[in-house]
Write a protein that holds these residues in place. Structure first.
Motif, PDB file in Angstrom:
ATOM      1  N   GLY A 146     124.594 -30.695  43.229  1.00  0.00           N
ATOM      2  CA  GLY A 146     123.742 -31.653  42.511  1.00  0.00           C
ATOM      3  C   GLY A 146     122.993 -30.808  41.304  1.00  0.00           C
ATOM      4  O   GLY A 146     123.137 -31.375  40.237  1.00  0.00           O
ATOM      5  N   GLY A 147     122.679 -29.762  41.591  1.00  0.00           N
ATOM      6  CA  GLY A 147     122.153 -28.667  40.564  1.00  0.00           C
ATOM      7  C   GLY A 147     123.038 -28.490  39.276  1.00  0.00           C
ATOM      8  O   GLY A 147     122.795 -28.694  38.243  1.00  0.00           O
ATOM      9  N   VAL A 148     124.260 -28.379  39.827  1.00  0.00           N
ATOM     10  CA  VAL A 148     125.356 -28.120  38.895  1.00  0.00           C
ATOM     11  C   VAL A 148     125.666 -29.454  37.845  1.00  0.00           C
ATOM     12  O   VAL A 148     125.836 -29.277  36.455  1.00  0.00           O
ATOM     13  N   GLU A 149     125.564 -30.457  38.391  1.00  0.00           N
ATOM     14  CA  GLU A 149     125.753 -31.689  37.793  1.00  0.00           C
ATOM     15  C   GLU A 149     124.604 -31.880  36.691  1.00  0.00           C
ATOM     16  O   GLU A 149     124.836 -32.409  35.586  1.00  0.00           O
ATOM     17  N   ARG A 150     123.582 -31.583  37.293  1.00  0.00           N
ATOM     18  CA  ARG A 150     122.341 -31.774  36.561  1.00  0.00           C
ATOM     19  C   ARG A 150     122.439 -30.933  35.162  1.00  0.00           C
ATOM     20  O   ARG A 150     121.999 -31.038  34.132  1.00  0.00           O
ATOM     21  N   LEU A 151     122.869 -29.650  35.168  1.00  0.00           N
ATOM     22  CA  LEU A 151     122.895 -28.673  34.213  1.00  0.00           C
ATOM     23  C   LEU A 151     124.067 -29.077  33.242  1.00  0.00           C
ATOM     24  O   LEU A 151     123.956 -28.939  32.037  1.00  0.00           O
ATOM     25  N   ARG A 152     125.303 -29.640  34.000  1.00  0.00           N
ATOM     26  CA  ARG A 152     126.325 -29.987  33.195  1.00  0.00           C
ATOM     27  C   ARG A 152     125.937 -31.236  32.126  1.00  0.00           C
ATOM     28  O   ARG A 152     126.183 -31.234  31.097  1.00  0.00           O
ATOM     29  N   ALA A 153     125.026 -32.148  32.656  1.00  0.00           N
ATOM     30  CA  ALA A 153     124.763 -33.223  31.899  1.00  0.00           C
ATOM     31  C   ALA A 153     123.620 -33.214  30.965  1.00  0.00           C
ATOM     32  O   ALA A 153     123.688 -33.881  30.080  1.00  0.00           O
ATOM     33  N   ASP A 154     123.034 -31.861  30.918  1.00  0.00           N
ATOM     34  CA  ASP A 154     122.076 -31.561  29.910  1.00  0.00           C
ATOM     35  C   ASP A 154     122.857 -30.890  28.670  1.00  0.00           C
ATOM     36  O   ASP A 154     123.360 -29.917  28.716  1.00  0.00           O
ATOM     37  N   SER A 174     132.040 -20.254  44.666  1.00  0.00           N
ATOM     38  CA  SER A 174     133.025 -20.778  45.315  1.00  0.00           C
ATOM     39  C   SER A 174     133.372 -22.234  44.319  1.00  0.00           C
ATOM     40  O   SER A 174     134.800 -22.702  44.464  1.00  0.00           O
ATOM     41  N   HIS A 175     132.641 -22.907  44.203  1.00  0.00           N
ATOM     42  CA  HIS A 175     132.762 -24.197  43.476  1.00  0.00           C
ATOM     43  C   HIS A 175     133.626 -23.813  42.105  1.00  0.00           C
ATOM     44  O   HIS A 175     134.602 -24.642  41.653  1.00  0.00           O
ATOM     45  N   ALA A 176     133.151 -22.938  41.404  1.00  0.00           N
ATOM     46  CA  ALA A 176     133.793 -22.600  40.137  1.00  0.00           C
ATOM     47  C   ALA A 176     135.223 -21.916  40.063  1.00  0.00           C
ATOM     48  O   ALA A 176     136.000 -22.527  39.353  1.00  0.00           O
ATOM     49  N   PRO A 202     133.559 -28.769  29.769  1.00  0.00           N
ATOM     50  CA  PRO A 202     133.071 -30.127  29.785  1.00  0.00           C
ATOM     51  C   PRO A 202     133.432 -30.663  31.048  1.00  0.00           C
ATOM     52  O   PRO A 202     132.535 -31.856  31.446  1.00  0.00           O
ATOM     53  N   GLY A 203     134.422 -30.300  31.965  1.00  0.00           N
ATOM     54  CA  GLY A 203     134.767 -31.156  33.167  1.00  0.00           C
ATOM     55  C   GLY A 203     134.591 -30.405  34.240  1.00  0.00           C
ATOM     56  O   GLY A 203     134.355 -29.067  34.250  1.00  0.00           O
ATOM     57  N   PRO A 204     134.406 -31.052  35.458  1.00  0.00           N
ATOM     58  CA  PRO A 204     134.033 -30.333  36.704  1.00  0.00           C
ATOM     59  C   PRO A 204     135.032 -29.107  37.176  1.00  0.00           C
ATOM     60  O   PRO A 204     134.548 -28.274  37.957  1.00  0.00           O
ATOM     61  N   GLY A 205     136.180 -29.149  36.819  1.00  0.00           N
ATOM     62  CA  GLY A 205     137.050 -28.116  37.218  1.00  0.00           C
ATOM     63  C   GLY A 205     137.400 -27.085  36.257  1.00  0.00           C
ATOM     64  O   GLY A 205     138.153 -26.334  36.256  1.00  0.00           O
ATOM     65  N   ASP A 206     136.721 -27.272  34.886  1.00  0.00           N
ATOM     66  CA  ASP A 206     136.696 -26.422  33.794  1.00  0.00           C
ATOM     67  C   ASP A 206     136.015 -25.258  33.705  1.00  0.00           C
ATOM     68  O   ASP A 206     134.830 -25.358  33.281  1.00  0.00           O
ATOM     69  N   TRP A 207     136.387 -24.202  34.596  1.00  0.00           N
ATOM     70  CA  TRP A 207     135.370 -23.026  34.861  1.00  0.00           C
ATOM     71  C   TRP A 207     136.307 -21.671  34.369  1.00  0.00           C
ATOM     72  O   TRP A 207     137.375 -21.654  34.629  1.00  0.00           O
ATOM     73  N   LEU A 208     135.628 -20.787  33.768  1.00  0.00           N
ATOM     74  CA  LEU A 208     136.320 -19.245  33.879  1.00  0.00           C
ATOM     75  C   LEU A 208     135.113 -18.364  34.144  1.00  0.00           C
ATOM     76  O   LEU A 208     134.021 -18.218  33.847  1.00  0.00           O
ATOM     77  N   LEU A 209     135.648 -17.391  35.206  1.00  0.00           N
ATOM     78  CA  LEU A 209     135.073 -16.412  35.723  1.00  0.00           C
ATOM     79  C   LEU A 209     135.141 -15.262  34.922  1.00  0.00           C
ATOM     80  O   LEU A 209     136.502 -14.769  35.076  1.00  0.00           O
ATOM     81  N   ARG A 210     134.412 -14.414  34.373  1.00  0.00           N
ATOM     82  CA  ARG A 210     134.564 -13.304  33.474  1.00  0.00           C
ATOM     83  C   ARG A 210     134.200 -12.120  34.289  1.00  0.00           C
ATOM     84  O   ARG A 210     134.694 -11.005  33.710  1.00  0.00           O
ATOM     85  N   ALA A 211     133.136 -12.105  34.860  1.00  0.00           N
ATOM     86  CA  ALA A 211     132.705 -11.043  35.561  1.00  0.00           C
ATOM     87  C   ALA A 211     131.983 -11.491  36.928  1.00  0.00           C
ATOM     88  O   ALA A 211     131.279 -12.485  36.834  1.00  0.00           O
ATOM     89  N   CYS A 212     132.067 -10.500  37.785  1.00  0.00           N
ATOM     90  CA  CYS A 212     131.302 -10.933  39.142  1.00  0.00           C
ATOM     91  C   CYS A 212     130.858  -9.703  39.682  1.00  0.00           C
ATOM     92  O   CYS A 212     131.111  -8.762  39.679  1.00  0.00           O
TER      93      CYS A 212
END
Length: 244
Positions: A146-154, A174-176, A202-212
């Motif tokens: 829910g916090g992820v969606e809040r951040l994305r919507a801002d 894990s979500h990303a 912009p979309g819920p499945g559009d993530w890139l992990l660059r460093a962990c």
């Protein structure tokens, strides 16, 4: 003429950190410290300062800083911002990103102790799995995502610093990396004050992990083989032996 050139979607940058090191068991008495009150220890302060200095050297500027509100995340964020020369930035508290909540350790049967402490390291983690006889993974995912969606919507940010917790970060990662799925992979190691670098599209499945799990003071993790929960389990057993 048909435009066939590939287009790059606008992705916003998220620097996801875990708080610096803390001491969950009192050094004098060996008793557990309430997770809601625990403060950074000396190592945690140094780790947060090093992370801030790394951001400063890279010239990274944040326009949004979010913490869970627990003291260890607030302290870490303040130290990072001070050493990144951005101490004037306001820090927002999003309680939906507080760490997973444990139950009473004394209520856990001896035979279930190992699973209670280390069960979240198994992947994927069942949503009915409880953390130390407390909060369910499914309930954690409800609030974290829910916090992820809040951040994305801002729309009013481009580069955000999130200073959160080990299990919360594992849920976010894990979500990303799963393309926006709802699941928990328990094998994400999050060292104290580590930095993860994510780009949110912009979309819920559009993530890139660059460093962990980049830890500025120990980038190669040469002396680390155990997890936080394994170390805590060992400390808890010592506390039990002292009381016996």
């Amino acid at each position: 003429m048909l435009d066939t050139l590939p287009r790059s979607p606008h992705r916003r940058r998220v620097y996801l950190m875990r708080h610096g090191a803390v001491t969950y068991f009192d050094g004098a008495t060996g008793r557990p410290v309430l997770p809601e009150q625990v403060q950074l220890n000396e190592d945690g302060v140094a780790q947060a300062q090093a992370a801030g200095a790394a951001f400063a050297r890279a010239g990274i500027r944040f326009d949004r800083v979010i913490v869970s509100g627990l003291p260890r995340t607030v302290q870490t964020a303040e130290l990072v911002l001070t050493h990144a020369d951005q101490a004037s930035l306001p820090v927002q508290v999003w309680p939906e990103w507080q760490e997973i909540r444990g139950g009473r350790l004394g209520d856990i049967p001896d035979a279930a102790l190992v699973q209670a402490f280390t069960g979240l390291q198994q992947s994927p983690v069942d949503e009915d799995q409880r953390f130390l006889n407390g909060e369910r993974i499914g309930d954690l995912l409800d609030r974290v995502l829910g916090g992820v969606e809040r951040l994305r919507a801002d729309p009013d940010w481009d580069c955000a610093l999130l200073v959160l917790h080990g299990v919360v970060n594992a849920a976010l990662l894990s979500h990303a990396v799963s393309g926006g799925q709802r699941l928990m992979m328990g094998s994400w190691v999050q060292s104290p004050a580590c930095i993860n670098v994510l780009d949110m599209g912009p979309g819920p499945g559009d993530w890139l992990l660059r460093a962990c799990n980049f830890a500025p003071l120990h980038p190669l993790h040469a002396d680390e083989r155990s997890t936080t929960m394994e170390a805590l389990f060992a400390q808890y057993l010592r506390y039990r032996q002292q009381r016996a």
